[in-house]
Scaffold this active site. Structure first.
Site, PDB file in Angstrom:
ATOM      1  N   ARG A 175       0.844  -0.935   0.002  1.00  0.00           N
ATOM      2  CA  ARG A 175      -0.020  -0.243   0.211  1.00  0.00           C
ATOM      3  C   ARG A 175       0.576   1.574   0.271  1.00  0.00           C
ATOM      4  NH1 ARG A 175      -3.768   1.217   4.885  1.00  0.00           N
ATOM      5  NH2 ARG A 175      -4.595   2.136   3.885  1.00  0.00           N
ATOM      6  N   GLY A 176       0.468   2.283  -0.511  1.00  0.00           N
ATOM      7  CA  GLY A 176       1.060   4.001  -0.246  1.00  0.00           C
ATOM      8  C   GLY A 176       1.236   4.220  -1.279  1.00  0.00           C
ATOM      9  N   GLY A 203       7.552   4.253  -4.661  1.00  0.00           N
ATOM     10  CA  GLY A 203       8.498   5.186  -4.124  1.00  0.00           C
ATOM     11  C   GLY A 203       9.735   5.250  -5.934  1.00  0.00           C
ATOM     12  N   LYS A 248      11.653  -4.886  -0.025  1.00  0.00           N
ATOM     13  CA  LYS A 248      12.381  -4.296  -0.541  1.00  0.00           C
ATOM     14  C   LYS A 248      13.118  -4.560  -1.187  1.00  0.00           C
ATOM     15  CE  LYS A 248      11.852  -0.052   1.876  1.00  0.00           C
ATOM     16  NZ  LYS A 248      12.339   0.855   2.916  1.00  0.00           N
ATOM     17  N   ASP A 282      14.567  -1.574  11.348  1.00  0.00           N
ATOM     18  CA  ASP A 282      15.547  -2.627  12.241  1.00  0.00           C
ATOM     19  C   ASP A 282      15.694  -3.700  10.316  1.00  0.00           C
ATOM     20  OD1 ASP A 282      18.103  -3.373  13.007  1.00  0.00           O
ATOM     21  OD2 ASP A 282      16.922  -4.919  13.278  1.00  0.00           O
TER      22      ASP A 282
END
Length: 581
Positions: free
Chosen positions: A323-324, A327, A343, A378
């Site tokens: 979601r979001g 990048g 990621k 982290d």
């Protein structure tokens, strides 16, 4: 069996014994040096040597890769042409398993072996013949020294006094009896709020947990059939040692052990036994995070991978794009039923990003070694992972092949990923403020500014203050997780905007934030926050000083002077001395 086969087996057996012995000796070297560094935490606390404590934290993080690099070189020398012979490694693993069967640190010993094999072979996926996918040593060991001290209870004040007597310091308490009274009152108030009549007993971990400028005595209170966590939080200021807070709920102690904080320095005979106890007082905390929190981050990574494999076995949902907002530097994906994001660095970065892949990785390494202050997530770094293609949505596969083809390979059956980072999944702050209302929304906006200040207090400037780069934890804390623009406060030049000679200049949209690589103009931050006017007013009411270069330059000066600033893993309202200082 022919003579040739017999000779070959003898060579393999001899080499495997030598190799397993070498790896075990290297692990013992690591453990010995690890304990030596960890053991300095008490004297650092007593002497208020905070810079030394920070240096020890970095030294301990550097220790594992240093020892692994050396043993990998040694193994290649020992095995020679057999260094990638899986028959030899199968025997080595069997021999190593025999060596560690009766140790108290089996789990971390297995992970150490895996670290060596993966650097030798760069295995894609996992190979259970030559690495420990699941722990292969069954049963548990008996221990000479029990993990816990047990205290029967007369009065709560007597309990606190007796506990402190068993954890002496070579430094005085500022006012021991005052602190015993305040801590007892805090515990009795908490008991009354829960309808509990008394404390019957307490169990306390034998070793103190040290981190940054604080020491923590961790245990549990037994109240009839109920158990409640207890953490006594100790500080050592110029006036002496004080009990600064008493934490008595699973949530409060969980925040203390958060994935957004640096690792504790605590002496551990049996990591497994300690983790089992910590899990009992923080049942929602994953085993992987608990191992990491006490300094065994490599085994925490092993446990996370095992948690992922187990979850894939018992679930059927798919990896999907997170979601979001997407990048510019990372492609981020997740699985709805697994509380982690994955990621991958993109092949190319969208304008106006000028960073490089190496620079992004350097920033993740900076965060790994830096004080996270409860505000940096982290991250665990993985290489050569392999998954079933069927567990990925078509949309995600297309995205990976479009923006990260240098890192991701997709076949009909498999998705192979050369390199990725994992982090705990959070709710992006920009989404949270659209969905939250009332006090939750107000508190998030205030804590957003506090998060920026906490980072500044540890010499971190986020670089990119956009809401989408911050997230909200399940405890409603705001943390930062996008590191590609992150830098040290002491590396920046915080400047006031030049006076304008033309009123029109005040409204120009093309005024840039950076004049050069290190120039930053805090007065422009307001334009980058992206907050609607009502929320911007809340932020400004609490944090207008963040727009003043003087705030940042004072931080620079304090860091340059070697000051280590206080950041507490609990609320100011929980501090026992807030009305007594």
């Amino acid at each position: 069996m022919s003579a040739t086969d017999t000779m070959g087996l003898a060579i393999e057996t001899s080499l495997s014994d030598k190799g397993a012995t070498a790896i075990l000796n290297a692990f013992d070297t690591y453990q010995s040096e690890y304990r030596a560094i960890t053991g300095r935490a008490k004297s650092r606390f007593e002497a208020r040597d905070w810079l030394g404590a920070n240096a020890d934290a970095v030294a301990r993080l550097d220790l594992y890769p240093t020892v692994i690099r050396q043993i990998v070189a040694d193994i290649r020398a020992i095995l020679g042409e057999h260094s990638r012979d899986k028959a030899v490694w199968r025997l080595m693993k069997e021999r190593y398993t025999e060596f560690i069967a009766h140790r108290d640190d089996i789990e971390t010993a297995e992970t150490f072996f895996n670290s060596v094999t993966r650097r030798i072979f760069a295995t894609v996926g996992v190979d259970p013949q030559i690495e420990y996918v699941a722990s292969e040593v069954k049963g548990r060991r008996s221990h000479d020294a029990p993990l816990l001290r047990h205290y029967p209870v007369g009065t709560v004040a007597d309990l606190i006094r007796n506990i402190l007597a068993d954890y002496p310091f070579d430094a005085p308490y500022e006012d021991l009896e005052r602190d015993v009274r305040l801590a007892a009152e805090a515990i009795e108030t908490s008991l009354a709020e829960r309808g509990l009549i008394r404390v019957d007993a307490a169990d306390v971990v034998r070793h103190i947990f040290y981190r940054n400028k604080a020491a923590y005595i961790i245990g549990r209170l037994c109240c009839g059939e109920k158990r409640m966590p207890m953490a006594l939080c100790l500080l050592n200021d110029e006036g002496g040692i004080t009990i600064d807070a008493v934490l008595l709920t699973a949530d409060e102690v969980s925040i203390l052990f958060s994935f957004t904080r640096s690792y504790f320095h605590v002496q551990v005979e049996s990591p497994y036994e300690l983790i089992k106890f910590l899990k009992s007082i923080m049942p929602r905390k994953p085993m992987s995070e608990l191992y990491t929190s006490i300094g065994f981050n490599k085994h925490g990574k092993t446990e996370l991978y095992r948690e992922l494999l187990a979850h894939l076995e018992r679930s059927d949902d798919k990896f999907e794009i997170a979601r979001g907002e997407k990048g510019m530097v990372m492609v981020v994906f997740t699985m709805p039923s697994f509380d982690v994001v994955f990621k991958i660095i993109k092949d190319r970065f969208a304008y106006p990003k000028k960073t490089t892949r190496d620079s992004v990785m350097e920033r993740y390494q900076l965060v790994f070694k830096h004080d996270k202050a409860g505000r940096l997530v982290d991250a665990q770094e993985f290489e050569h992972l392999e998954f079933d293609r069927a567990r990925f949505t078509d949309e995600l596969v297309q995205e990976l092949l479009t923006v990260a083809a240098n890192t991701v390979t997709v076949t009909e059956d498999k998705v192979t990923i050369k390199h990725l980072y994992t982090e705990r999944r959070l709710t992006p702050l920009n989404l949270f403020i659209k969905e939250a209302t009332g006090d939750a929304l107000y508190d998030a906006i205030v804590d957003y500014g506090v998060a920026i200040k906490d980072l500044a207090a540890t010499n971190i400037f986020p670089g990119d203050l956009l809401l989408k780069n911050f997230g909200v934890t399940r405890h409603s804390r705001i943390v930062f997780y996008d590191y590609d623009e992150l830098c040290l406060v002491t590396d920046c030049r915080f400047r006031a905007l030049p006076d304008s000679d033309d009123m029109i200049d005040e409204f120009r949209a093309d005024l840039v934030f950076y004049v050069d690589e290190h120039d930053i103009f805090p007065e422009q931050f307001e334009k980058f926050l992206g907050l609607p006017l009502p929320l911007r007013k809340i932020f400004m009411a609490h944090h207008r000083d963040l727009l003043d270069p003087a705030f940042w330059n004072e931080m620079k000066q304090r860091h340059a002077a070697g000051e280590v600033m206080d950041i507490f893993p609990y609320k100011q309202s929980q501090r026992l001395h807030r009305h007594h200082s």
